[in-house]
Design an enzyme around this catalytic site. Structure first.
Site, PDB file in Angstrom:
ATOM      1  N   ARG A 208       0.851  -1.185   0.000  1.00 48.48           N
ATOM      2  CA  ARG A 208       0.000   0.000   0.000  1.00 48.48           C
ATOM      3  C   ARG A 208       0.890   1.241   0.000  1.00 48.48           C
ATOM      4  O   ARG A 208       1.505   1.574   1.014  1.00 48.48           O
ATOM      5  CB  ARG A 208      -0.935   0.029   1.202  1.00 48.48           C
ATOM      6  CG  ARG A 208      -1.766   1.315   1.261  1.00 48.48           C
ATOM      7  CD  ARG A 208      -3.035   1.209   2.086  1.00 48.48           C
ATOM      8  NE  ARG A 208      -2.784   1.089   3.512  1.00 48.48           N
ATOM      9  CZ  ARG A 208      -3.725   1.276   4.442  1.00 48.48           C
ATOM     10  NH1 ARG A 208      -4.963   1.599   4.089  1.00 48.48           N
ATOM     11  NH2 ARG A 208      -3.440   1.121   5.726  1.00 48.48           N
TER      12      ARG A 208
ATOM     13  N   ASP B  53      -4.270   3.643  14.036  1.00 49.07           N
ATOM     14  CA  ASP B  53      -3.364   4.126  13.003  1.00 49.07           C
ATOM     15  C   ASP B  53      -3.806   5.522  12.620  1.00 49.07           C
ATOM     16  O   ASP B  53      -4.626   6.140  13.305  1.00 49.07           O
ATOM     17  CB  ASP B  53      -3.296   3.173  11.811  1.00 49.07           C
ATOM     18  CG  ASP B  53      -4.607   3.062  11.039  1.00 49.07           C
ATOM     19  OD1 ASP B  53      -5.555   3.820  11.332  1.00 49.07           O
ATOM     20  OD2 ASP B  53      -4.683   2.215  10.129  1.00 49.07           O
TER      21      ASP B  53
END
Length: 561
Positions: A189, A477
């Protein structure tokens, strides 16, 4: 196997567009300058070939990237001023055409029932490869603090892992090695289109110098350094694409992929990408996104946390009916989240694409059996719902949750690798359902305190180079930190009060910031003062920064020579 000899089937029956023509000759030579420090082994990533490739990518696509970011701002302005997102009339022919499909599953991506996510430092890379998951999302985005070391050393971890050369010894002397017979398929990613890489500068044909695109840097370094080795191993260069907001942004990525395949002379369709549907505008263009990426597409993922953040960001000033309650009350079973995920599964399976579920934030605690039991219970319910809804796989953030998640998908899939053939003809989602945010739950004092605490504690860890952090038995996150600070901003500007009767004001939040700073353990090397400064900037100022990481990155993480 050579670079042009790949096992990926991109047969003509699904409308693959062959691209056998050579790449066009550049009219001028773009300039890429690496300004970040060169530490041990960095030259293995920042090779002359890699730098030339980054230059070619920026020369061709940097201008279009800026256009797409400007369009994001325009659309966000429209929503903020009362024009709700809608299914586009100009692309109705794509949605209504029942005949087109995306490319068939690529090697290593046929069975994706459990995917583990995590950053790309050596220890976490080895843990992910030993985890037993089918896929590893190697995360250079929300689970990685984009320090220069993390960006380049994460690429080194991936390079070594792909070649079977990765090992790690901790400061305490513990050795880590890849021991699993079957390791997960790696899917990188990269950072989103909005993020930059300040340590690499690009000079365009007009002589203007600017920071490089974080997306193109992460993609380009991984692709040019590893495409051959990945193909030789029987898979290919695969990616997760974050934060997309339109099919035009998907088309930009598709053109990047096609250009890159031509650049290295590999077969069209070798690159595969799964798109995270984690913004509100993208939820209205799922068919179109799949269509633009159809030759390179591996499916869609329900990026739940950024999706909630996107809704708050777009509707932050639109009045009380768009105000969400405590973050803990915004679950996957509230109506607007159900509508979004059911539409995603239906859209994917209609087009032969994978539908991948999101990540529950609950994580086990090996030192606390009660916490672990609660996490297992909540994750079981979450994954059972996803498998029952038709998802082909799901995410976990901790190796101890893989068995739990897999059991729920095994119960539905049996020996089948996926359930793409399951059509959700019973789903009929309207535009109104996607933006019906009524939940009927309060904002509590504990919820306000929790957002301040999570926001500051996460930002403090991020400033120290940590992107995925366990806080109060939840995996946090950048996306969950964005929810925390965005809710604070919205509650203040919409004159909300807690269920206990306390008005949520700047002064009230300032008191909570002081309280949190007094609560957390402090050390000589902590960054809590800086974290509180960042939190105030993104939660308490009059203007609303689109992303908390942009200003904090520019102020605190740049280390140019």
């Amino acid at each position: 196997m050579t670079l042009t000899d790949t096992t990926i089937d991109t047969g003509p029956s699904i409308g693959i567009r062959p691209t056998t023509n050579p790449i066009p000759t550049m009219s001028s030579e773009p300039s890429i300058e690496v300004r970040g420090p060169r530490h041990d082994r960095y030259d293995e990533i920042l090779t002359p070939e890699a730098i030339a490739f980054l230059g070619a990518l920026h020369d061709r696509f940097a201008g279009r990237r800026h256009d797409r970011l400007a369009e994001r701002m325009r659309r966000r302005f429209e929503i903020g001023n009362g024009r709700d997102p809608h299914f586009r009339a100009d692309t109705a022919h794509i949605r209504e055409d029942p005949n087109w499909r995306v490319a068939p599953p690529a090697p290593g991506l046929i069975d994706r029932r459990v995917e583990i996510t995590g950053p790309t430092d050596p220890k976490m890379t080895i843990n992910a490869l030993n985890s037993g998951a089918r896929v590893w999302l190697a995360d250079q985005e929300d689970a990685t603090s984009p320090t220069w070391r993390n960006v380049i050393e994460g690429q080194l971890s991936l390079r070594d892992a792909i070649r079977g050369q990765l090992s790690y010894t901790s400061p305490q002397g513990k050795e880590y090695r890849v021991t699993a017979e079957r390791t997960p398929t790696i899917v990188l990613r990269p950072r989103g289109w909005h993020l930059v890489e300040e340590h690499i500068r690009f000079t365009d044909r007009a002589g203007r110098q600017m920071a490089a695109s974080g997306s193109l840097v992460d993609f380009g370094l991984y692709f040019v350094n590893n495409a051959q080795a990945l193909i030789d191993a029987g898979a290919g260069p695969y990616f997760y694409l974050p934060k997309l907001e339109s099919s035009e942004e998907a088309k930009l990525w598709d053109d990047v992929f096609t250009f890159s395949e031509r650049y290295l002379g590999i077969a069209h369709g070798t690159i595969r990408a799964t798109v995270l549907i984690e913004t509100l505008p993208a939820a209205f263009e799922m068919d179109e996104i799949l269509f633009e990426l159809r030759d390179h597409c591996a499916g869609l993922n329900a990026g739940r946390w950024d999706y909630i953040f996107s809704i708050i960001k777009n509707y932050r000033g639109r009045g009380a009916r768009f105000v969400l309650p405590d973050r803990s009350e915004v679950t996957m079973t509230v109506p607007f989240m159900r509508a979004y995920t059911e539409l995603l599964v239906q859209t994917c399976h209609k087009r032969g694409a994978f539908a991948i579920g999101g990540m529950s934030a609950f994580i086990p605690n090996r030192r606390d059996p009660e916490v672990t039991a609660q996490a297992i219970e909540k994750v079981t319910a979450d994954k059972r719902r996803e498998a029952g809804d038709g998802f082909d796989g799901t995410w976990v953030a901790h190796p101890d949750l893989i068995t739990t998640a897999q059991a729920e998908f095994d119960a539905v899939l049996g020996e089948r690798p996926n359930q793409i053939d399951r059509q959700r003809d019973d789903v009929h989602v309207t535009a109104r359902q996607l933006i019906d945010l009524r939940i009927g739950r309060p904002i509590t004092a504990a919820g306000v305190h929790g957002n301040v605490s999570v926001g500051i504690r996460y930002i403090e860890a991020w400033l120290r180079g940590l992107g995925a952090v366990a806080i109060d038995n939840l995996m946090e996150d950048a996306a969950t930190a964005e929810i925390s600070r965005s809710q604070i901003w919205q509650w203040i500007h919409q004159d909300r009060s807690t269920a206990e009767g306390t008005p949520i004001t700047r002064e009230y939040v300032e008191e909570l910031i002081d309280q949190v700073l007094a609560e957390v353990p402090r050390s000589g090397g902590d960054r809590f003062a800086d974290a509180a400064e960042v939190f105030r900037e993104v939660a308490l100022r009059e203007e609303f920064p689109a992303f908390l990481t942009q200003g904090a990155y520019a102020q605190f993480l740049s280390e140019q020579d």
